[in-house]
Design a protein around this motif. Structure first.
Motif, mmCIF file in Angstrom:
data_model
loop_
_atom_site.group_PDB
_atom_site.id
_atom_site.type_symbol
_atom_site.label_atom_id
_atom_site.label_comp_id
_atom_site.label_asym_id
_atom_site.label_seq_id
_atom_site.Cartn_x
_atom_site.Cartn_y
_atom_site.Cartn_z
ATOM 1 N N ARG A 266 0.720 -1.324 0.142
ATOM 2 C CA ARG A 266 -0.175 -0.046 -0.156
ATOM 3 C C ARG A 266 0.782 1.063 0.042
ATOM 4 N NH1 ARG A 266 -5.291 0.639 0.808
ATOM 5 N NH2 ARG A 266 -5.678 -1.438 1.555
ATOM 6 N N LEU A 267 0.493 2.169 -0.837
ATOM 7 C CA LEU A 267 0.979 3.338 -0.886
ATOM 8 C C LEU A 267 0.239 4.628 -0.735
ATOM 9 C CD1 LEU A 267 2.420 1.463 -3.215
ATOM 10 C CD2 LEU A 267 3.812 3.621 -3.933
ATOM 11 N N LYS A 268 0.904 5.594 0.122
ATOM 12 C CA LYS A 268 0.183 6.806 0.478
ATOM 13 C C LYS A 268 0.991 7.833 0.213
ATOM 14 C CE LYS A 268 -3.615 5.413 3.709
ATOM 15 N NZ LYS A 268 -3.971 5.650 4.898
ATOM 16 N N SER A 269 0.376 9.018 -0.033
ATOM 17 C CA SER A 269 1.139 10.470 -0.262
ATOM 18 C C SER A 269 1.072 11.098 1.440
ATOM 19 C CB SER A 269 0.680 11.252 -1.014
ATOM 20 O OG SER A 269 1.481 12.678 -1.060
ATOM 21 N N TRP A 270 2.456 11.527 1.764
ATOM 22 C CA TRP A 270 2.182 12.345 2.869
ATOM 23 C C TRP A 270 1.387 13.348 2.896
ATOM 24 C CZ3 TRP A 270 8.126 12.370 3.298
ATOM 25 C CH2 TRP A 270 8.671 11.271 3.535
ATOM 26 N N GLY B 94 -8.353 -8.376 4.226
ATOM 27 C CA GLY B 94 -7.532 -8.832 5.333
ATOM 28 C C GLY B 94 -7.657 -10.438 5.285
ATOM 29 N N ALA C 105 4.745 6.997 1.268
ATOM 30 C CA ALA C 105 4.884 6.169 2.311
ATOM 31 C C ALA C 105 4.442 4.736 1.835
ATOM 32 C CB ALA C 105 4.352 6.414 3.828
ATOM 33 N N VAL C 106 5.216 3.656 2.051
ATOM 34 C CA VAL C 106 4.958 2.317 1.540
ATOM 35 C C VAL C 106 5.006 1.177 2.786
ATOM 36 C CG1 VAL C 106 5.545 0.610 -0.166
ATOM 37 C CG2 VAL C 106 6.477 2.993 -0.490
ATOM 38 N N VAL C 107 4.146 0.492 2.781
ATOM 39 C CA VAL C 107 4.102 -0.662 3.924
ATOM 40 C C VAL C 107 3.792 -2.030 2.888
ATOM 41 C CG1 VAL C 107 3.679 0.638 5.723
ATOM 42 C CG2 VAL C 107 1.771 -0.427 4.282
ATOM 43 N N GLU C 108 4.601 -3.025 3.045
ATOM 44 C CA GLU C 108 3.913 -4.152 2.612
ATOM 45 C C GLU C 108 3.198 -5.004 3.569
ATOM 46 O OE1 GLU C 108 7.212 -6.927 1.516
ATOM 47 O OE2 GLU C 108 5.875 -8.533 0.946
ATOM 48 N N LEU C 109 2.055 -5.508 2.868
ATOM 49 C CA LEU C 109 0.708 -6.033 3.571
ATOM 50 C C LEU C 109 0.560 -7.387 3.302
ATOM 51 C CD1 LEU C 109 -1.770 -3.229 3.140
ATOM 52 C CD2 LEU C 109 -0.361 -3.535 5.117
ATOM 53 N N SER C 110 1.723 -8.104 2.283
ATOM 54 C CA SER C 110 1.590 -9.434 1.964
ATOM 55 C C SER C 110 0.997 -10.588 3.090
ATOM 56 C CB SER C 110 2.745 -9.791 1.128
ATOM 57 O OG SER C 110 3.329 -8.831 0.634
ATOM 58 N N GLY C 111 1.823 -10.272 4.126
ATOM 59 C CA GLY C 111 1.293 -11.304 5.142
ATOM 60 C C GLY C 111 -0.137 -11.189 5.587
ATOM 61 N N GLY C 112 -0.861 -10.145 5.646
ATOM 62 C CA GLY C 112 -2.096 -10.088 6.029
ATOM 63 C C GLY C 112 -3.203 -9.922 5.073
#
Lengths: 179, 444
Positions: free
Chosen positions: A22-26, A156, A91-98
């Motif tokens: 997931r990517l979001k702009s600040w 999820g 900002a980037v977070v990986e969500l593959s696990g969930g």
């Protein structure tokens, strides 16, 4: 377990081994965010728009994107995304696990989705390569229209069992085939 | 839809009125007809939200392991969670006691995956979060963990959890399991509506990270048996810190925080790695006395420690001072959501309900959650009630937490305990915790 059968009114299968980020702009309405290049392509600019390919890039909200990869992400590719994102104030977070995904196919898939979701599923409205974040059977999901008779449903992972059961139950009249 | 407006009910109503007035119903006329025009069953209104689909059931990454190892699963905020792992012929109470004893004497492994986890990214992340918590976050350094309370605008406690900077522009907070979605939405609402100028982006990562909590005096010994690049020693990794590294080859975020009062490593790994890690810990830990730990035993041990359980010990009126956090809330000079309301006259009354501990004077009976309390010479129908109750793990002594009118003024006093209107016991008001008041065990 039933085998997957093509050209039935409604097929449902669990998608495995996908990577999600997931990517979001600040900052709000940040045009520079859309300069980000993923595998040489830019992010979609309009909410609800999807760019097909690898990865599949979904604009799920203002200055917010979901990237879905069919395979595991290489370390170099991840570093490249992180590096570019930082430069573009993303900002980037990986969500593959969930992350979990279901694939729905068949002539009845739009009717089945409509049983648990308030969106308009007419093919002229919910078109191929568009997406929407919404509630389906009381579960927060992202719907990704991949074709006139094909949707991927992202959620999820804790909801997978519930939503799969719900969809199978809602589609009984169409003689569901599950994989 | 009022019964006299819909066409279906209006026709029947007009027929009744016509009979009472002895006139044909056609002479009465009718109001503007509204839906439903034909009878609609209640089932049609309920739609598909019935039976198993009344509400979503959420499964933890280790659901199948729990279900196949005797776990008694119950719904908590939609999550199917193990409250206890029953051995053959064992009652729930016996299982809770066995598990709690294992944690006090050796170690327990708790699946806390539903714990809310939210990442806040951006240059203003610390400033953003500092506007929510009653605790000062400005001095918090990367790797340090701070407990905090979050309030509604009314000053009422909304949630509690920890705040940890992973980097100066990347913070991780934890929330109660049941409130994870609400806190995430709360942060997003304030960012979008009130402080859009702050450069932050919020991500819920609750489902991304499974949380396995290894607690007990042997926790360090057990975890040291697994391959990790994190120094687990007390000096390098003290209580209320977080370390990032690898565990069994998986990326790991490990907290030193404790809800049981014991030395605890709260291990977060990607959800797909939870099964491998759980089984590895059980394998190396079983010879040391490690047992799976259910929610009931966990909550019993937190009661012994007097740790707040939002939702059990608080309600829709509880402000920080009621639960002993008034000083922290007052001392923070910067503004935060709910601060103004803490100074309203109603929230400053000395006879507000305050959280205290109770011990039975005649310990032959026990405490029950919900029992009402009366102070000696009190004129009120009730002076408070019991919010949490149980028996101390090592001594079996009945203990409880209660909200008592002006509670902290009455430490050492006697109260009468009522249940269903009948006097059932006398108890003494005490200061929690009931176990290890110096905190030596969790700081080990």
């Amino acid at each position: 377990m039933l085998e997957s059968v093509q050209h039935t009114p409604f097929d449902i299968s669990v998608l495995k081994r996908q990577t999600a980020m997931r990517l979001k702009s600040w900052t709000s309405n940040s045009p520079q965010a859309r300069r980000l290049l993923i595998n040489g392509r830019r992010l979609p600019a309009v909410v609800g728009q999807t760019f097909p390919g690898e990865p599949r890039a979904l604009c799920v909200g203002p200055d917010e994107w979901l990237l879905v990869f069919d395979a595991s992400l290489g370390l170099d590719q991840r570093r490249d995304i992180d590096h570019q994102a930082a430069e573009q104030q993303l900002a980037v977070v990986e969500l593959s696990g969930g992350f979990a995904a279901l694939k729905l196919q068949g002539s009845a898939c739009r009717d089945v989705l409509a049983k648990g979701c308030g969106l308009d599923f007419h093919p002229h409205t919910f078109r191929t390569d568009t997406c929407a974040r919404t509630l389906l059977a009381q579960v927060f999901v992202t719907l990704d229209c991949r074709g006139p008779q094909e949707f991927d449903v992202y959620m999820g992972r804790s909801f997978l069992w519930h939503l799969h059961s719900w969809l199978v139950d809602a589609s009984l009249e169409y003689h569901t085939m599950t994989e | 839809m009022a019964p006299d407006q819909g066409k279906t009910s209006a026709a029947a109503s007009l027929d009744v009125i016509a009979k009472l007035r002895s006139v044909p119903s056609s002479e009465l006329g009718h109001t503007t007809l509204r839906p439903p025009f034909i009878p609609v069953t209640l089932g049609a209104m309920a739609g598909r939200d019935i039976g198993d689909f009344f509400a979503p059931h959420r499964r933890m990454p280790l659901h199948d392991w729990h279900a196949s190892h005797g776990a008694l699963l119950q719904d908590f905020g939609g999550w199917q969670r193990p409250v206890a792992y029953l051995n053959p012929h064992e009652t729930r109470e016996q299982a809770i006691r066995r598990e709690a004893l294992a944690v006090r004497m050796a170690a327990g492994l708790f699946d806390g995956s539903p714990l809310g986890k939210i990442e806040i990214h951006g240059p203003d992340a610390l400033e953003f979060l500092d506007r929510f918590y009653i605790n000062n976050l400005q001095t918090l350094q990367p790797g340090r963990v701070r407990y905090g309370l979050m309030l509604r605008e009314t000053g009422v406690i909304f949630d509690d959890g920890t705040v940890t900077p992973l980097a100066p522009d990347r913070l991780l907070i934890t929330t109660t399991s049941g409130n994870a979605g609400r806190v995430s939405a709360w942060l997003e609402e304030w960012h979008q509506c009130e402080w859009p100028e702050l450069r932050v982006a919020n991500f819920s990562v609750t489902e991304q990270w499974a949380t396995l909590s290894l607690a007990g005096p042997k926790a360090r010994t057990i975890l040291s048996k697994l391959d990790t690049d994190i120094d687990l020693s007390a000096a390098a990794f003290p209580h209320m810190t977080l370390r990032e590294g690898r565990l069994l080859g998986f990326p790991a975020r490990i907290y030193r925080v404790s809800f049981t009062g014991e030395l605890t490593y709260e291990i977060n790994v990607p959800a797909g790695a939870a099964q491998s890690l759980w089984q590895a810990l059980m394998e190396v830990g079983s010879p040391e006395g490690l047992q799976p730990l259910g929610l009931d035993a966990l909550l019993l041990m937190r009661l012994e420690k007097g740790f707040l359980h939002v939702g059990s010990d608080t309600d829709g009126t509880t402000v920080p001072d009621d639960v002993g956090w008034g000083k922290a809330a007052r001392n923070k000079t910067r503004d935060y959501v709910g601060k103004r309301s803490l100074y309203l006259p109603e929230n400053l009354k000395p006879d507000r309900l305050q959280l205290v501990g109770l011990k039975l004077i005649d310990p032959k009976t026990g405490f029950m959650v919900g029992s009402h309390l009366r102070l000696a010479n009190g004129n009120n129908p009730t002076d408070g009630w019991i919010t949490s109750a149980g028996h101390a793990v090592l001594t079996s002594e009945p203990i409880a937490l209660a909200m008592l009118r002006g509670g902290r003024q009455h430490i050492g006093a006697e109260v009468t305990v009522y249940d269903a209107g009948a006097q059932v016991a006398r108890a003494r008001v005490v200061n929690p915790p009931f176990f290890d008041p110096a905190g030596d065990r969790m700081n080990a």
